[in-house]
Design a protein around this motif. Structure first.
Motif, PDB file in Angstrom:
ATOM      1  N   GLY A   7       0.834  -1.195   0.000  1.00 33.29           N
ATOM      2  CA  GLY A   7       0.000   0.000   0.000  1.00 33.29           C
ATOM      3  C   GLY A   7       0.863   1.237   0.000  1.00 33.29           C
ATOM      4  O   GLY A   7       1.998   1.222  -0.467  1.00 33.29           O
ATOM      5  N   GLY A   8       0.331   2.291   0.563  1.00 31.82           N
ATOM      6  CA  GLY A   8       1.076   3.538   0.600  1.00 31.82           C
ATOM      7  C   GLY A   8       1.137   4.208  -0.758  1.00 31.82           C
ATOM      8  O   GLY A   8       0.311   3.964  -1.630  1.00 31.82           O
ATOM      9  N   GLY A   9       2.116   5.082  -0.918  1.00 32.76           N
ATOM     10  CA  GLY A   9       2.271   5.799  -2.176  1.00 32.76           C
ATOM     11  C   GLY A   9       1.984   7.271  -2.013  1.00 32.76           C
ATOM     12  O   GLY A   9       2.257   7.862  -0.970  1.00 32.76           O
ATOM     13  N   LEU A  10       1.398   7.836  -3.062  1.00 34.55           N
ATOM     14  CA  LEU A  10       1.168   9.281  -3.116  1.00 34.55           C
ATOM     15  C   LEU A  10      -0.323   9.585  -3.096  1.00 34.55           C
ATOM     16  O   LEU A  10      -1.103   8.910  -3.782  1.00 34.55           O
ATOM     17  N   ALA A  11      -0.684  10.590  -2.316  1.00 36.93           N
ATOM     18  CA  ALA A  11      -2.074  11.038  -2.277  1.00 36.93           C
ATOM     19  C   ALA A  11      -2.096  12.547  -2.126  1.00 36.93           C
ATOM     20  O   ALA A  11      -1.133  13.147  -1.649  1.00 36.93           O
ATOM     21  N   GLU A  12      -3.185  13.142  -2.514  1.00 37.70           N
ATOM     22  CA  GLU A  12      -3.374  14.568  -2.296  1.00 37.70           C
ATOM     23  C   GLU A  12      -3.990  14.799  -0.924  1.00 37.70           C
ATOM     24  O   GLU A  12      -4.629  13.907  -0.360  1.00 37.70           O
ATOM     25  N   ALA A  13      -3.801  15.970  -0.395  1.00 38.70           N
ATOM     26  CA  ALA A  13      -4.425  16.314   0.883  1.00 38.70           C
ATOM     27  C   ALA A  13      -5.936  16.127   0.780  1.00 38.70           C
ATOM     28  O   ALA A  13      -6.549  16.511  -0.221  1.00 38.70           O
ATOM     29  N   GLY A  14      -6.476  15.494   1.804  1.00 40.66           N
ATOM     30  CA  GLY A  14      -7.892  15.176   1.794  1.00 40.66           C
ATOM     31  C   GLY A  14      -8.205  13.805   1.227  1.00 40.66           C
ATOM     32  O   GLY A  14      -9.343  13.331   1.342  1.00 40.66           O
ATOM     33  N   GLU A  87       1.247  16.645   6.633  1.00 40.54           N
ATOM     34  CA  GLU A  87       2.067  16.262   7.785  1.00 40.54           C
ATOM     35  C   GLU A  87       2.106  14.752   8.008  1.00 40.54           C
ATOM     36  O   GLU A  87       2.896  14.261   8.814  1.00 40.54           O
ATOM     37  N   ALA A  88       1.269  14.028   7.325  1.00 36.30           N
ATOM     38  CA  ALA A  88       1.280  12.568   7.424  1.00 36.30           C
ATOM     39  C   ALA A  88       2.370  11.942   6.567  1.00 36.30           C
ATOM     40  O   ALA A  88       2.581  10.727   6.638  1.00 36.30           O
ATOM     41  N   THR A  89       3.038  12.747   5.780  1.00 36.20           N
ATOM     42  CA  THR A  89       4.125  12.236   4.945  1.00 36.20           C
ATOM     43  C   THR A  89       5.215  11.652   5.823  1.00 36.20           C
ATOM     44  O   THR A  89       5.745  12.336   6.703  1.00 36.20           O
ATOM     45  N   ALA A  90       5.531  10.379   5.580  1.00 32.50           N
ATOM     46  CA  ALA A  90       6.511   9.682   6.408  1.00 32.50           C
ATOM     47  C   ALA A  90       6.725   8.288   5.835  1.00 32.50           C
ATOM     48  O   ALA A  90       6.010   7.860   4.926  1.00 32.50           O
ATOM     49  N   GLN A 113       6.757   4.105   1.993  1.00 35.86           N
ATOM     50  CA  GLN A 113       6.636   5.558   1.905  1.00 35.86           C
ATOM     51  C   GLN A 113       5.187   5.987   1.679  1.00 35.86           C
ATOM     52  O   GLN A 113       4.485   5.425   0.820  1.00 35.86           O
ATOM     53  N   VAL A 114       4.783   6.979   2.437  1.00 31.79           N
ATOM     54  CA  VAL A 114       3.499   7.652   2.236  1.00 31.79           C
ATOM     55  C   VAL A 114       3.801   9.127   2.039  1.00 31.79           C
ATOM     56  O   VAL A 114       4.452   9.748   2.876  1.00 31.79           O
ATOM     57  N   THR A 115       3.344   9.672   0.923  1.00 29.35           N
ATOM     58  CA  THR A 115       3.571  11.075   0.621  1.00 29.35           C
ATOM     59  C   THR A 115       2.237  11.745   0.341  1.00 29.35           C
ATOM     60  O   THR A 115       1.460  11.271  -0.492  1.00 29.35           O
ATOM     61  N   VAL A 116       1.992  12.837   1.056  1.00 32.28           N
ATOM     62  CA  VAL A 116       0.738  13.572   0.880  1.00 32.28           C
ATOM     63  C   VAL A 116       1.074  14.960   0.356  1.00 32.28           C
ATOM     64  O   VAL A 116       1.783  15.723   1.009  1.00 32.28           O
ATOM     65  N   SER A 117       0.572  15.281  -0.805  1.00 37.00           N
ATOM     66  CA  SER A 117       0.851  16.582  -1.405  1.00 37.00           C
ATOM     67  C   SER A 117      -0.218  17.599  -0.975  1.00 37.00           C
ATOM     68  O   SER A 117      -1.371  17.230  -0.747  1.00 37.00           O
ATOM     69  N   PRO A 118       0.176  18.864  -0.869  1.00 36.19           N
ATOM     70  CA  PRO A 118      -0.794  19.898  -0.438  1.00 36.19           C
ATOM     71  C   PRO A 118      -1.960  20.036  -1.425  1.00 36.19           C
ATOM     72  O   PRO A 118      -1.824  19.761  -2.598  1.00 36.19           O
TER      73      PRO A 118
END
Length: 118
Positions: A7-14, A87-90, A113-118
């Motif tokens: 799982g994980g990966g990239l997501a947008e805020a919200g 802030e959940a990026t980690a 890795q979990v990355t959350v873009s603004p």
């Protein structure tokens, strides 16, 4: 104990992401499973932990947005992350605590890795 994370990966805020972890089956009793996370320059912190007795811990910053679930038969744990914030990026690591020959033993996965873009 071997832990396989997915799982994980990239997501947008919200947005939402789901993390899953499967622990190798062993003869040792699983006392708890959950997730930790770490950002560069900081210590690894607990995010959500589900204990054998059903008690659940959530970090204050994720309460109401993250949900942990565990399948004891399959020895898996899942973290559903909703309403993500940057802030959940980690790096998120699966966690397991076993009772091994009279002692508690803790293990962490390699991390995902979990990355959350603004």
């Amino acid at each position: 104990v071997q832990l396989v994370e997915s799982g994980g990966g990239l997501a947008e805020a919200g947005g939402s992401l789901t993390l899953s972890c499967a622990a190798a089956r062993t003869k040792f009793e699983t006392l708890a499973m959950g997730w930790y996370r770490q950002v560069p320059g900081h210590e690894r912190d607990a995010v959500a932990i589900r204990s054998l007795d059903g008690n659940t811990y959530y970090a204050a910053s994720v309460k109401g947005r993250f949900t942990i679930s565990r399948d004891a038969d399959q020895n898996t744990v899942t973290l559903q992350m909703n309403n993500l914030v940057p802030e959940a990026t980690a790096v998120y690591s699966c966690y397991i605590k076993n009772f091994v020959e009279g002692l508690e033993s803790e293990s962490w996965g390699q991390g995902i890795q979990v990355t959350v873009s603004p």
